[in-house]
Scaffold this motif. Structure first.
Motif, mmCIF file in Angstrom:
data_model
loop_
_atom_site.group_PDB
_atom_site.id
_atom_site.type_symbol
_atom_site.label_atom_id
_atom_site.label_comp_id
_atom_site.label_asym_id
_atom_site.label_seq_id
_atom_site.Cartn_x
_atom_site.Cartn_y
_atom_site.Cartn_z
ATOM 1 N N ASP A 61 0.839 -1.191 0.000
ATOM 2 C CA ASP A 61 0.000 0.000 0.000
ATOM 3 C C ASP A 61 0.878 1.248 0.000
ATOM 4 N N ILE A 62 0.402 2.281 -0.694
ATOM 5 C CA ILE A 62 1.180 3.515 -0.758
ATOM 6 C C ILE A 62 1.024 4.285 0.549
ATOM 7 N N THR A 63 1.966 5.160 0.808
ATOM 8 C CA THR A 63 1.925 5.972 2.018
ATOM 9 C C THR A 63 0.991 7.160 1.820
ATOM 10 N N ASP A 64 0.672 7.829 2.918
ATOM 11 C CA ASP A 64 -0.201 9.005 2.831
ATOM 12 C C ASP A 64 0.444 10.112 2.005
ATOM 13 N N ALA A 65 1.746 10.276 2.149
ATOM 14 C CA ALA A 65 2.435 11.314 1.376
ATOM 15 C C ALA A 65 2.378 11.004 -0.116
ATOM 16 N N GLU A 66 2.572 9.739 -0.476
ATOM 17 C CA GLU A 66 2.492 9.357 -1.886
ATOM 18 C C GLU A 66 1.077 9.543 -2.422
ATOM 19 N N ARG A 67 0.091 9.234 -1.604
ATOM 20 C CA ARG A 67 -1.295 9.410 -2.038
ATOM 21 C C ARG A 67 -1.609 10.887 -2.272
ATOM 22 N N GLU A 68 -1.128 11.753 -1.391
ATOM 23 C CA GLU A 68 -1.363 13.187 -1.556
ATOM 24 C C GLU A 68 -0.661 13.711 -2.803
ATOM 25 N N ARG A 69 0.550 13.231 -3.076
ATOM 26 C CA ARG A 69 1.246 13.665 -4.292
ATOM 27 C C ARG A 69 0.496 13.202 -5.538
ATOM 28 N N ALA A 70 -0.057 11.988 -5.487
ATOM 29 C CA ALA A 70 -0.825 11.498 -6.632
ATOM 30 C C ALA A 70 -2.086 12.334 -6.841
ATOM 31 N N LYS A 71 -2.777 12.669 -5.747
ATOM 32 C CA LYS A 71 -3.970 13.500 -5.864
ATOM 33 C C LYS A 71 -3.628 14.877 -6.423
ATOM 34 N N ALA A 72 -2.516 15.435 -5.970
ATOM 35 C CA ALA A 72 -2.112 16.749 -6.475
ATOM 36 C C ALA A 72 -1.775 16.685 -7.957
ATOM 37 N N ALA A 73 -1.111 15.592 -8.381
ATOM 38 C CA ALA A 73 -0.778 15.451 -9.801
ATOM 39 C C ALA A 73 -2.041 15.315 -10.645
ATOM 40 N N ILE A 74 -3.032 14.596 -10.133
ATOM 41 C CA ILE A 74 -4.297 14.459 -10.866
ATOM 42 C C ILE A 74 -5.033 15.790 -10.920
ATOM 43 N N ALA A 75 -5.039 16.513 -9.800
ATOM 44 C CA ALA A 75 -5.765 17.783 -9.740
ATOM 45 C C ALA A 75 -5.194 18.805 -10.714
ATOM 46 N N ARG A 76 -3.897 18.731 -10.999
ATOM 47 C CA ARG A 76 -3.294 19.694 -11.927
ATOM 48 C C ARG A 76 -3.824 19.533 -13.345
ATOM 49 N N HIS A 77 -4.293 18.340 -13.686
ATOM 50 C CA HIS A 77 -4.780 18.091 -15.038
ATOM 51 C C HIS A 77 -6.297 18.239 -15.155
ATOM 52 N N LEU A 78 -6.972 18.535 -14.063
ATOM 53 C CA LEU A 78 -8.423 18.675 -14.093
ATOM 54 C C LEU A 78 -8.808 20.137 -14.276
ATOM 55 N N PRO A 79 -9.838 20.414 -15.058
ATOM 56 C CA PRO A 79 -10.304 21.806 -15.160
ATOM 57 C C PRO A 79 -10.882 22.283 -13.832
ATOM 58 N N LYS A 80 -10.900 23.577 -13.654
ATOM 59 C CA LYS A 80 -11.344 24.130 -12.381
ATOM 60 C C LYS A 80 -12.826 23.879 -12.122
ATOM 61 N N ASP A 81 -13.615 23.746 -13.175
ATOM 62 C CA ASP A 81 -15.059 23.580 -13.012
ATOM 63 C C ASP A 81 -15.500 22.136 -13.222
ATOM 64 N N TYR A 82 -14.597 21.166 -12.987
ATOM 65 C CA TYR A 82 -14.957 19.775 -13.276
ATOM 66 C C TYR A 82 -16.007 19.228 -12.316
#
Length: 207
Positions: A17-38
């Motif tokens: 299982d990934i760590t909490d820090a890795e999960r947060e980095r993954a979420k941040a990387a995904i959020a960068r590619h999402l439009p603001k009004d998604y």
């Protein structure tokens, strides 16, 4: 942007299982590619919602709920109340209206009396039959649910067994891949060092 129809199976019985820090980095990387009004804008590949045409009564009820107003009386029962006796000097229109209301009240009371008689005669059996039918439906649904649970457990067991059988091979391939990447990096570093040495004149290319 087209919808993604394929999915890749994870390896929960092999990968840690990934760590909490890795999960947060993954979420941040995904959020960068999402439009603001998604969150409040439908995906462009989705079909537009059909137009909804509410009746005036339904729209008034929606507006009432939206405004937080208390619920009004749903059915006007005043027509079923005993009409007041008109005065002797009432005109013909008033007398007709009173007579009409009396007919309505008589019909309502007659139908209600008939329904109560039917309920007294057949209500118990109808209630028991309804309960029996509901129990049959419940038994069918419970049987389907048990079958789906059993199928899910069998799939998970087979999935776990397959991953555990392939765990050694996958880990070996992963280590070989890591060593291969390491060798490629070592070769690239050595090549860069040779280029720098050639550029500095420390080495002379063979003629």
């Amino acid at each position: 942007m087209a919808l993604i129809w394929e999915s890749h199976d994870s390896l929960p019985y092999i990968d840690p299982d990934i760590t909490d820090a890795e999960r947060e980095r993954a979420k941040a990387a995904i959020a960068r590619h999402l439009p603001k009004d998604y969150l409040n804008t439908p995906h462009p590949s989705l079909a537009p919602l059909p137009a909804v045409n509410f009746s005036e009564t339904f729209r008034q009820e929606i507006n009432r709920v939206a405004a937080g107003q208390p619920r009004q009386q749903g059915i006007d029962v005043s027509r079923y109340e005993a009409p007041d006796e008109p005065s002797s000097d009432s005109d013909q229109a008033t007398m007709k209206e009173v007579l009409r209301n009396a007919y309505i009240l008589t019909t309502f009371l007659s139908d209600r009396h008939t329904n109560l008689q039917l309920l007294d005669e057949f209500g118990k059996n109808a209630w028991l039959i309804g309960n029996s039918q509901t129990e049959q439906v419940l038994q069918v649904l419970e049987s389907e649910l048990a079958g789906l649970k059993s199928e899910t457990e069998n799939i998970n067991k087979a999935r776990k067994a397959t991953q555990e059988q392939s765990k050694g091979e996958l880990l070996t391939l992963q280590e070989n891949w890591k060593r291969g990447i390491g060798k490629i990096l070592e070769i690239q570093v050595a090549a860069d060092q040779l280029r720098r040495q050639l550029g500095q004149g420390q080495l002379h290319p063979a003629t």
